[in-house]
Write a protein that holds these residues in place. Sequence first.
Motif, PDB file in Angstrom:
ATOM      1  N   THR A 256      22.057 -37.731  -5.507  1.00 31.98           N
ATOM      2  CA  THR A 256      23.507 -37.689  -5.723  1.00 31.98           C
ATOM      3  C   THR A 256      23.883 -38.815  -6.695  1.00 31.98           C
ATOM      4  O   THR A 256      24.088 -39.960  -6.299  1.00 31.98           O
ATOM      5  CB  THR A 256      24.260 -37.841  -4.390  1.00 31.98           C
ATOM      6  OG1 THR A 256      23.809 -36.827  -3.482  1.00 31.98           O
ATOM      7  CG2 THR A 256      25.756 -37.694  -4.595  1.00 31.98           C
ATOM      8  N   PRO A 320      27.006 -33.569  -1.813  1.00 34.28           N
ATOM      9  CA  PRO A 320      27.170 -32.201  -2.333  1.00 34.28           C
ATOM     10  C   PRO A 320      26.120 -31.247  -1.772  1.00 34.28           C
ATOM     11  O   PRO A 320      25.045 -31.669  -1.317  1.00 34.28           O
ATOM     12  CB  PRO A 320      27.013 -32.370  -3.842  1.00 34.28           C
ATOM     13  CG  PRO A 320      26.182 -33.594  -3.998  1.00 34.28           C
ATOM     14  CD  PRO A 320      26.565 -34.508  -2.872  1.00 34.28           C
ATOM     15  N   SER A 322      24.137 -29.281  -3.296  1.00 37.12           N
ATOM     16  CA  SER A 322      22.901 -29.226  -4.083  1.00 37.12           C
ATOM     17  C   SER A 322      22.060 -30.490  -3.967  1.00 37.12           C
ATOM     18  O   SER A 322      21.013 -30.606  -4.607  1.00 37.12           O
ATOM     19  CB  SER A 322      23.243 -28.994  -5.561  1.00 37.12           C
ATOM     20  OG  SER A 322      24.109 -30.014  -6.038  1.00 37.12           O
ATOM     21  N   THR A 328      21.856 -34.469  -9.332  1.00 42.54           N
ATOM     22  CA  THR A 328      23.063 -33.665  -9.508  1.00 42.54           C
ATOM     23  C   THR A 328      24.291 -34.547  -9.671  1.00 42.54           C
ATOM     24  O   THR A 328      24.358 -35.636  -9.099  1.00 42.54           O
ATOM     25  CB  THR A 328      23.267 -32.720  -8.301  1.00 42.54           C
ATOM     26  OG1 THR A 328      24.472 -31.979  -8.481  1.00 42.54           O
ATOM     27  CG2 THR A 328      23.356 -33.487  -6.998  1.00 42.54           C
ATOM     28  N   ASP A 330      27.207 -33.072  -8.953  1.00 45.66           N
ATOM     29  CA  ASP A 330      28.164 -32.383  -8.090  1.00 45.66           C
ATOM     30  C   ASP A 330      28.725 -33.357  -7.053  1.00 45.66           C
ATOM     31  O   ASP A 330      28.128 -34.386  -6.754  1.00 45.66           O
ATOM     32  CB  ASP A 330      27.492 -31.211  -7.372  1.00 45.66           C
ATOM     33  CG  ASP A 330      27.061 -30.115  -8.336  1.00 45.66           C
ATOM     34  OD1 ASP A 330      27.526 -30.150  -9.500  1.00 45.66           O
ATOM     35  OD2 ASP A 330      26.255 -29.262  -7.935  1.00 45.66           O
TER      36      ASP A 330
END
Length: 451
Positions: A256, A320, A322, A328, A330
């Motif tokens: 993340t 997130p 993903s 990521t 996201d």
Amino acid sequence: MDAKFINVLILGFGFMFVFTSFQTMGNIEKTILDSIANDDENFKGDGYTSLAVIYASFALCNWLAPSFISFTGPRTAMLLGALTYTLFMVIFLFPSTWLLYFASAILGAGASITWTGQGTFLARCSNPANISRNSGVFWALLQCSMFFGNLFVYFQFQDKDHIDADTRKLVISVLIGVAILGIVFLASLRPVADNSSPDTEMQQRQTGLANAVFALKSAANLFMTRDMLLLSLAFLYTGLELSFFSGVYGPSIGFTKKISESPKQILGLAGICIGAGEVFGGGLFGILGPKTTRFGRDPIVIAGYIVHLIAFFLIFLNLPNSAPFTDTNDISYLDPPRPWIALICAFLLGLGDACFNTQIYSMLGGVFVKNSVGAFALFKFTQSVAAAVSFFYSSHLGLRAQLGILVIFGTIGTICFCIVEWAAKRRMQEEVSDDSKDVSHDSQSVSSYGK
């Protein structure tokens, strides 16, 4: 300090060093392998698949471990098992897809004899009066393994978005050295005579093969009982949450990118926080077990379930969907994700796991005392199968789906554990009541005879 307790301390330190290596590697394996794949396009190894192979092999070989130990003894079995952990570390210095999965399968087999040997040796060093103390001391030393390796990783991964080859080699080499130190401790264990009572589970001495067959039949019969079928659902949950906090949650933080300028660094801190939760819970409910279980095992398991629900909800908000797969940008519901929430969740995951495991061990050693070998075999087998399945689906299911599975099985497992615990309480009360009636009847008979 008697010689047997010194053996317990040496055993604890040996496992602490060996699992400082393995648990640290399990926490960072996905991240390390992804970095290797970025540097070498021919390398296709996946961390989740490797961990799945380990636990699948562990589950299958678990049934053969008693037979193996009947020939080698627990000390030799633990030494050989510790060597497989070290071998697993070494292959990361020579990245190869097939070698990764081969070493994972070997490690699973080694883990089965390591843990069966540990339980056997700890029992030989204990008696009914000190087994709780010895188990608590061993548990606390073992869980300290979560601190040192992850603290080292925290400093080595500092300000790194990609784990370069030099950093990987340094980290892996240090972990190998720590594992070898653990082997030295295990090699220094002194022989202890077998103090088991043959007539509790086996009426006579048998060959290793006969022991294995007897244990398999006994465990199969035990598995078909109502209580064990219910408890198996609790065992399944411990395997699912074990795989999540030991191999999925850490990489999810590291992947993340918006959680921090150096998310890989937080991965090490998360491992430390998981260890802190484990040690705190293990000390509170293990060493102080007689006091904390005054009102039964079910309140502690329910508390662990609530702690895990809080952790899952916060993870759902913070990371997130993903996050388990790769780097990521996201976000989930919090923008940006909070690193302090991630660390609190890590502590809660460790604390909840300690709640479940200490009470399951208490249940198996108390309610199933007449067939503890079969009960522990079923526990380890079911837990390992669940962990293997979890690591397999971790490569395909997003974080939210994984959290949903944990919530469902956590709810079912907690309910089933409580049903078995309540039934055990009722049986105990009935036995006490029957004993009281017998004493009263005998008193009345004596009184009548006197008249």
